[in-house]
Design an enzyme around this catalytic site. Structure first.
Site, short mmCIF file in Angstrom:
data_model
loop_
_atom_site.label_atom_id
_atom_site.label_comp_id
_atom_site.label_asym_id
_atom_site.label_seq_id
_atom_site.Cartn_x
_atom_site.Cartn_y
_atom_site.Cartn_z
NE ARG A 118 -4.12 -1.93 1.85
CZ ARG A 118 -4.13 -2.95 2.70
NH1 ARG A 118 -3.29 -2.99 3.71
NH2 ARG A 118 -4.99 -3.93 2.54
CE LYS A 140 -0.62 13.33 -15.31
NZ LYS A 140 -0.92 13.79 -16.68
CD GLU A 182 6.96 15.24 -23.05
OE1 GLU A 182 6.24 16.25 -22.93
OE2 GLU A 182 6.51 14.07 -23.00
CE LYS A 224 5.21 16.97 -14.83
NZ LYS A 224 5.35 15.71 -15.50
CD GLU A 234 -4.04 15.57 -16.40
OE1 GLU A 234 -2.84 15.34 -16.28
OE2 GLU A 234 -4.76 15.03 -17.25
NE ARG A 238 0.34 16.53 -13.64
CZ ARG A 238 1.04 15.77 -12.82
NH1 ARG A 238 0.79 15.80 -11.52
NH2 ARG A 238 2.00 14.98 -13.28
CG ASN A 242 -1.80 15.59 -20.38
OD1 ASN A 242 -0.75 15.05 -20.04
ND2 ASN A 242 -2.86 15.64 -19.59
CG HIS A 245 1.30 14.21 -24.01
ND1 HIS A 245 1.93 15.40 -24.28
CD2 HIS A 245 2.18 13.47 -23.29
CE1 HIS A 245 3.14 15.38 -23.73
NE2 HIS A 245 3.32 14.23 -23.12
CG HIS A 249 -0.60 9.28 -25.00
ND1 HIS A 249 -1.22 9.65 -23.83
CD2 HIS A 249 0.72 9.44 -24.76
CE1 HIS A 249 -0.32 10.01 -22.93
NE2 HIS A 249 0.86 9.90 -23.47
CG HIS A 262 6.41 9.78 -24.56
ND1 HIS A 262 5.04 9.60 -24.61
CD2 HIS A 262 6.60 10.91 -23.84
CE1 HIS A 262 4.44 10.57 -23.94
NE2 HIS A 262 5.36 11.38 -23.46
P1 NAD Z 1 13.15 5.44 -21.91
O1 NAD Z 1 12.98 5.31 -20.48
O2 NAD Z 1 12.76 4.30 -22.78
O3 NAD Z 1 14.67 5.81 -22.21
C1 NAD Z 1 15.09 5.98 -23.54
C2 NAD Z 1 16.29 5.09 -23.88
O4 NAD Z 1 17.48 5.67 -23.34
C3 NAD Z 1 16.20 3.69 -23.30
O5 NAD Z 1 16.76 2.77 -24.21
C4 NAD Z 1 17.08 3.81 -22.06
O6 NAD Z 1 17.56 2.57 -21.62
C5 NAD Z 1 18.17 4.70 -22.55
N1 NAD Z 1 18.91 5.46 -21.54
C6 NAD Z 1 18.42 5.98 -20.40
N2 NAD Z 1 19.36 6.75 -19.83
C7 NAD Z 1 20.45 6.70 -20.60
C8 NAD Z 1 21.73 7.29 -20.53
N3 NAD Z 1 22.05 8.18 -19.58
N4 NAD Z 1 22.63 7.00 -21.50
C9 NAD Z 1 22.29 6.16 -22.52
N5 NAD Z 1 21.09 5.59 -22.65
C10 NAD Z 1 20.17 5.87 -21.71
O7 NAD Z 1 12.36 6.72 -22.49
P2 NAD Z 1 12.19 8.20 -21.94
O8 NAD Z 1 12.12 9.04 -23.15
O9 NAD Z 1 13.15 8.53 -20.88
O10 NAD Z 1 10.76 8.14 -21.24
C11 NAD Z 1 9.61 7.85 -21.99
C12 NAD Z 1 8.55 7.31 -21.05
O11 NAD Z 1 8.22 8.32 -20.10
C13 NAD Z 1 7.26 6.94 -21.76
O12 NAD Z 1 6.80 5.72 -21.28
C14 NAD Z 1 6.31 8.05 -21.36
O13 NAD Z 1 4.98 7.63 -21.35
C15 NAD Z 1 6.81 8.39 -19.99
N6 NAD Z 1 6.45 9.73 -19.54
C16 NAD Z 1 5.90 9.85 -18.30
C17 NAD Z 1 5.59 11.10 -17.81
C18 NAD Z 1 5.07 11.25 -16.41
O14 NAD Z 1 4.65 12.34 -16.06
N7 NAD Z 1 5.13 10.20 -15.62
C19 NAD Z 1 5.85 12.24 -18.58
C20 NAD Z 1 6.41 12.08 -19.84
C21 NAD Z 1 6.71 10.81 -20.31
N1 GLY Z 2 3.41 14.72 -18.52
C1 GLY Z 2 2.15 15.24 -18.15
C2 GLY Z 2 2.00 15.45 -16.68
O1 GLY Z 2 2.87 15.13 -15.91
O2 GLY Z 2 0.98 15.91 -16.25
#
Ligand code: NAD
Ligand code: GLY
Length: 364
Positions: A118, A140, A182, A224, A234, A238, A242, A245, A249, A262
């Site tokens: 939990r 998120k 982003e 942010k 949200e 907030r 998006n 997005h 998405h 992404h």
């Molecule tokens: P990712 O986590 O897949 O990383 C991208 C690539 O870079 C991967 O292959 C990873 O292993 C590699 N990598 C990571 N750090 C590295 C480094 N320092 N050197 C070399 N390689 C490295 O992708 P991302 O773009 O970081 O994140 C995308 C994800 O984030 C999506 O799933 C998206 O939905 C999510 N997201 C979430 C939020 C939120 O608010 N929670 C906001 C935006 C995006």
């Molecule tokens: N990436 C959108 C949010 O965090 O609200």
């Protein structure tokens, strides 16, 4: 080192931004409680940074779970692998999870932290530009479902975020550019001055010039943090975060998770949202051309959505978007560059025109 606070009352937490933060061995331990530590990372990041982060915890139990790499593993199956590791190791409520990696690792780890026993503490150590400027901040967490992106999740804030700019040295140019999508989003929806600065410094930024990178991560996190502090769950504003997005998405889902990054999908989605803004008379043709120029030319982002995704697919996928209310789609559009606004009154004709446009952002 810069410190930005996400102000959420007793759930407030600091974001540290700077170069060489992973050489400061006290930074994470001083921001978490005593207890066992589990670092969650992946096969790409672990050879690069795991030993460094593990060395912070020599005086306590510290182990790791190394996940396969990629968006296609952002699933409940992967969550279950981590639950099993924690349950078999009898990890208790004082355990802290450390998410070491990009947004995929961060979103999965946060969701496990939100739900294991939990709720246990977790820390974000984002290692991609995208995760430093966006996904590690704001709480998120979650995973994808076959039927939609990020459909299973929870709002759950970390104890701190350590954004070490130095780790971006190993990041590929493709991932870097996806992260800038982003970053540009913040300028487009919230801060014209920042957008102008990004426009003028794109060459230095694509070259990972350290001072510019630190400035970019800091300003993005400030924007942010402020938006999350005003509307954590949200209910209202907030949703502006998006921008791009809803379309993005749909592109990610339609193309199969992991095939379009992404950030790449968000770049295309922002151009589609800007196109819709142009069609309804919110932004001018001059502004529309500028959006295109900065994304496509200066930041070398592909802004042309994949031809494979049909109008029907977009409409079906967007119908299950989390921003939908009473079956009405809410779009984040631009009143002008630097000023995003929610619009729930888009006509089907305007939407279809954007979805089928051959040349986005051009009405002349
Ligand atoms: P990712 O986590 O897949 O990383 C991208 C690539 O870079 C991967 O292959 C990873 O292993 C590699 N990598 C990571 N750090 C590295 C480094 N320092 N050197 C070399 N390689 C490295 O992708 P991302 O773009 O970081 O994140 C995308 C994800 O984030 C999506 O799933 C998206 O939905 C999510 N997201 C979430 C939020 C939120 O608010 N929670 C906001 C935006 C995006
Ligand atoms: N990436 C959108 C949010 O965090 O609200």
């Amino acid at each position: 080192m810069q410190k930005i606070v996400v102000d959420l009352g007793e759930r407030s937490y600091p974001i540290f931004v700077g170069s060489g933060l992973l050489d400061k061995s006290h930074l994470i331990p001083m921001n978490i409680s005593e207890g066992r530590v589990v670092i969650v990372t992946n096969t790409v990041v672990s050879p690069l940074y795991l030993e460094k982060v593990k060395s912070f915890f020599v005086d306590r139990s510290c182990s790791q779970v190394v996940l396969p790499d990629g968006e296609s593993f952002k699933t409940l199956e992967t969550v279950n692998v981590i639950y099993k590791f924690l349950l078999q190791g009898k990890y208790d409520r004082k355990t802290t999870l450390v998410a070491l990696g990009g947004g995929v690792v961060g979103d999965i780890t946060g969701f496990v932290a939100a739900t294991y026993l939990r709720g246990i503490d977790f820390v974000q150590v984002p290692t991609t530009l995208l995760s430093q400027v966006d996904s590690s901040v704001g709480g998120k967490t979650g995973v994808n479902h076959q039927l939609g992106k990020n459909m299973i999740g929870a709002f759950y804030q970390p104890k701190c975020v350590i954004a070490d700019i130095s780790v971006l040295s190993t990041l590929s140019q493709r991932e870097l550019k996806a992260g800038f999508a982003e970053v540009l989003k913040y300028g487009l929806i919230n801060d014209l001055k920042f957008f102008d600065w990004l426009d003028s410094n794109s060459r230095e930024l694509l070259g990972k010039e350290p001072e510019c990178m630190a400035q970019v991560v800091k300003r993005s996190c400030e924007i942010k943090a402020e938006m999350v502090a005003k509307d954590e769950r949200e209910i209202g504003t907030r949703a502006l975060l998006n921008f791009g997005h809803t379309f993005g998405h749909a592109i990610e889902s339609a193309m199969g998770f992991g095939n379009v990054l992404h950030g790449e999908a968000v770049a295309m989605g922002m151009v589609m949202a800007a196109d819709l803004s142009l069609r309804i008379g919110w932004i001018s043709q001059t502004e529309a051309f500028r959006v295109r120029q900065v994304l496509e030319k200066n930041f070398q982002l592909n802004i042309v959505p994949p031809e494979e995704v049909s109008v029907k697919q977009y409409l079906d996928l967007m119908a299950s978007d989390k921003k939908t209310e009473n079956n009405i789609l809410r779009f984040i559009l631009l009143r002008s560059i630097g000023f995003g606004e929610i619009n729930s009154k888009i006509s089907s004709d305007a939407l279809r025109a954007t979805l089928s446009a051959k040349n986005l952002l051009c009405m002349v």
